[in-house]
Design a protein around this motif. Structure first.
Motif, short mmCIF file in Angstrom:
data_model
loop_
_atom_site.label_atom_id
_atom_site.label_comp_id
_atom_site.label_asym_id
_atom_site.label_seq_id
_atom_site.Cartn_x
_atom_site.Cartn_y
_atom_site.Cartn_z
N HIS A 1 38.89 41.76 81.13
CA HIS A 1 37.53 42.28 81.08
C HIS A 1 36.72 41.50 80.05
CE1 HIS A 1 34.21 45.09 81.00
NE2 HIS A 1 34.36 45.25 79.70
N ARG A 2 37.37 41.18 78.92
CA ARG A 2 36.71 40.37 77.88
C ARG A 2 36.83 38.90 78.24
NH1 ARG A 2 38.89 43.52 72.45
NH2 ARG A 2 37.98 45.55 72.95
N LEU A 3 35.75 38.33 78.73
CA LEU A 3 35.79 36.96 79.25
C LEU A 3 36.06 35.93 78.16
CD1 LEU A 3 32.78 37.12 81.74
CD2 LEU A 3 35.16 37.73 82.10
N SER A 4 35.78 36.28 76.92
CA SER A 4 36.04 35.34 75.82
C SER A 4 37.52 35.03 75.68
CB SER A 4 35.51 35.92 74.50
OG SER A 4 36.11 37.17 74.23
N THR A 5 38.39 35.91 76.17
CA THR A 5 39.83 35.67 76.06
C THR A 5 40.34 34.67 77.08
OG1 THR A 5 40.33 37.50 77.58
CG2 THR A 5 40.19 38.04 75.23
N LEU A 6 39.48 34.25 78.01
CA LEU A 6 39.91 33.34 79.08
C LEU A 6 39.42 31.91 78.90
CD1 LEU A 6 39.32 35.63 82.22
CD2 LEU A 6 41.47 35.16 81.05
N GLN A 7 38.80 31.63 77.78
CA GLN A 7 38.24 30.29 77.60
C GLN A 7 39.31 29.20 77.59
OE1 GLN A 7 35.36 30.01 74.41
NE2 GLN A 7 34.48 32.00 74.87
N ASN A 8 40.54 29.56 77.19
CA ASN A 8 41.62 28.57 77.16
C ASN A 8 42.43 28.52 78.45
OD1 ASN A 8 41.00 27.86 74.48
ND2 ASN A 8 42.24 29.56 73.68
N ALA A 9 42.02 29.28 79.46
CA ALA A 9 42.73 29.26 80.74
C ALA A 9 42.52 27.92 81.43
CB ALA A 9 42.23 30.39 81.62
N ASP A 10 43.54 27.47 82.15
CA ASP A 10 43.41 26.20 82.89
C ASP A 10 42.34 26.31 83.96
OD1 ASP A 10 45.53 24.98 81.44
OD2 ASP A 10 46.97 26.06 82.68
N ARG A 11 42.32 27.45 84.64
CA ARG A 11 41.28 27.71 85.64
C ARG A 11 40.93 29.19 85.63
NH1 ARG A 11 42.91 26.22 91.40
NH2 ARG A 11 45.02 26.67 90.64
N ILE A 12 39.71 29.49 86.01
CA ILE A 12 39.26 30.87 86.11
C ILE A 12 38.83 31.13 87.55
CG2 ILE A 12 37.59 32.60 85.32
CD1 ILE A 12 37.44 31.04 82.67
N VAL A 13 39.38 32.21 88.12
CA VAL A 13 39.05 32.61 89.49
C VAL A 13 38.10 33.80 89.42
CG1 VAL A 13 39.96 33.46 91.68
CG2 VAL A 13 41.28 31.80 90.35
N VAL A 14 36.94 33.67 90.05
CA VAL A 14 35.95 34.74 90.02
C VAL A 14 35.96 35.43 91.37
CG1 VAL A 14 33.54 35.33 89.56
CG2 VAL A 14 34.56 33.33 88.45
N MET A 15 36.13 36.76 91.35
CA MET A 15 36.18 37.54 92.59
C MET A 15 35.01 38.51 92.66
SD MET A 15 40.24 38.38 93.01
CE MET A 15 39.95 38.99 94.69
N ASP A 16 34.57 38.75 93.88
CA ASP A 16 33.49 39.71 94.11
C ASP A 16 33.62 40.26 95.53
OD1 ASP A 16 31.22 41.23 93.61
OD2 ASP A 16 29.86 39.67 94.37
N LYS A 17 33.67 41.57 95.65
CA LYS A 17 33.77 42.25 96.95
C LYS A 17 34.96 41.75 97.77
CE LYS A 17 28.81 43.12 97.06
NZ LYS A 17 27.52 42.86 97.76
N GLY A 18 36.09 41.54 97.08
CA GLY A 18 37.31 41.17 97.79
C GLY A 18 37.42 39.71 98.17
N LYS A 19 36.52 38.88 97.68
CA LYS A 19 36.56 37.45 98.02
C LYS A 19 36.52 36.61 96.75
CE LYS A 19 34.16 38.07 102.44
NZ LYS A 19 32.97 37.70 103.25
N ILE A 20 37.06 35.39 96.84
CA ILE A 20 36.96 34.44 95.73
C ILE A 20 35.64 33.70 95.89
CG2 ILE A 20 37.91 32.33 94.73
CD1 ILE A 20 40.68 33.29 95.55
N VAL A 21 34.77 33.84 94.90
CA VAL A 21 33.44 33.23 94.99
C VAL A 21 33.31 31.99 94.12
CG1 VAL A 21 32.29 35.39 95.65
CG2 VAL A 21 32.57 34.85 93.23
N GLU A 22 34.16 31.87 93.08
CA GLU A 22 34.12 30.69 92.20
C GLU A 22 35.50 30.40 91.65
OE1 GLU A 22 30.06 30.37 89.80
OE2 GLU A 22 30.99 32.35 89.53
N VAL A 23 35.77 29.11 91.43
CA VAL A 23 37.00 28.69 90.76
C VAL A 23 36.67 27.48 89.90
CG1 VAL A 23 39.37 27.85 91.03
CG2 VAL A 23 38.44 29.44 92.70
#
Length: 427
Positions: free
Chosen positions: A372-394
């Protein structure tokens, strides 16, 4: 012969009465069991939620509900008592009547010197030996019927065939950590999809963040990965093998899960850490505790690692429960790790300790972080963004911020909230 015929008079009552009693008792016992289940469910809801009850001053309302359900339970138990009053005295009366008749007829025959008094006494003794076990068995009817009724629901659940089970040709192997979602769609209700056409590849050892608004399907994705459900369409592959072709024990033993609200069992800290590996040594438990930042607070407890955590771990704080859950996962050494909002409900200082524990846990493992806290994901290799059951951004944090899509909107909105909060604290 005459005495034998009179001695057998109660037998027809027993043969006819017992099946009738069992037929009627099944209904009344089942109803009483349901009423007791109603009382238990009410207590199970209200006692753990006593703070909410008191906060909203609903004590009288809950007491009224309890009295109503207890009244229904008493009525149901009275029906059981009435059934017993009708059957068991009749059974006892028939046996006693048969014995009395034998004494009466036998007495006349003794007076007529057709049989001896000793023979009569012996015959009555044999009657007692015959009917004694029958009375003993009849006394067991009540607890036996109660036990049968209680076990009915348990057997019903145990005999249900699971929807998710091993395929006949299922295999076992050690995971490397590659995951592939191919055209995956799923809905708890087949007509209402929760996930639609999910396509995602994760490399071994990669750290993936999954974000999105509430209800976008993030947690459902992890449930499919643990094969709590099967996709309605498409397939999930681990190291190129369809998940449905992997044995469940092999699959779940190599996937570690840390939930937002960790579940601890009644027992010691050591017991909960070693839950996934019952054969773990004390040294391994302590090593896992140190890696998860459990060791410090555990050693401050009266019995250290032997301290009882209480029901669902209520004696520990939220952050402490979370770290015990992380230690439990570390000890199982999973190849794939899922962190489902593991720091969303703790303060900043506790979050830092949990983050350190999660970093130790994630080393060398394929890691999926739902945050939920997006600041904790800044070091992730990739971030997958979901909305309404679909992947909208990677993409990476920087790429997604530059694209100006949903992720950047969520991040800016969250950053603005934190800035307002900090400003209010300073004032």
């Amino acid at each position: 012969l005459n005495l034998a015929l009179f001695a057998l008079l109660p037998i027809p009552i027993i043969i006819v009465g017992i099946p009738l009693f069992r037929k009627r008792s099944h209904k009344v016992y089942h109803k009483a069991w349901r009423r007791w289940a109603d009382v238990s469910s009410l207590l199970w809801d209200t006692i753990p939620g006593i703070i909410v009850v008191k906060t909203f001053t609903q004590e009288k309302f809950e007491l009224k509900r309890l009295i109503e359900r207890m009244t229904n339970l008493v009525k149901a138990n009275l029906k059981i008592t009435l059934l017993h009053i009708r059957f068991f005295p009749l059974l006892g009366f028939s046996i006693s009547t048969g014995t009395a008749i034998v004494w009466w007829i036998g007495g006349h025959e003794v007076l007529k010197e057709q049989i001896t008094f000793g023979s009569l006494v012996a015959f009555v003794s044999y009657m007692g030996m015959f009917y004694g076990p029958i009375q003993t068995i009849s006394n067991l009817f009540e607890p036996l019927q109660s036990s049968l009724t209680s076990s009915e629901r348990i057997l019903e659940i145990m005999q249900v065939e699971p929807d998710i089970k091993d395929a006949p040709d299922a295999v076992e192997f050690t995971f490397k950590g590659a995951i592939k979602f191919k055209d995956v769609s799923f809905g708890y209700n087949p007509y209402i999809p929760v996930l639609s056409n999910i396509n995602l590849e994760i490399k071994p050892g990669e750290k993936i963040g999954i974000v999105g608004p509430s209800g976008s399907g993030k947690t459902t994705l992890t449930k499919l990965l643990l094969r709590f459900y099967d996709p309605t369409e498409g397939a999930i592959y681990i190291d190129g093998v369809d998940m449905r072709k992997i044995k469940l024990k092999c699959l779940r033993s190599q996937i570690g899960l840390v939930l937002q609200d960790p579940i601890l069992f009644y027992g010691s800290i050591a017991y909960n850490i070693a839950y996934g590996r019952q054969d773990a040594t004390p040294e391994e438990i302590i090593a896992a505790g140190k890696a998860a930042n459990v060791h410090e607070f555990a050693m401050n407890q009266p019995l250290a690692y032997d301290t009882n955590v209480g029901d669902r771990g209520w004696r520990l704080s939220g952050g402490e429960r979370q770290r015990v859950a992380i230690a439990r996962t570390i000890l199982t050494e999973p190849r794939i790790l899922i962190l489902d909002e593991a720091t969303s409900s703790v303060d900043t200082l506790t979050e830092k300790k949990i983050q350190e524990a999660m970093e130790n846990l994630a080393k060398g493992r394929t890691t999926i972080i739902i945050a939920h806290r997006l600041s904790t994901l800044q070091n992730a290799d990739r971030i997958v963004v979901m909305d309404k059951g679909k992947i909208v951004e990677v993409g990476t944090h920087e790429e997604l911020m530059k694209s100006g899509g949903l992720y950047s909107q969520l991040y800016r909105a969250q950053f603005a909230e934190e800035t307002i909060t900090i400003g209010a604290v300073k004032r």
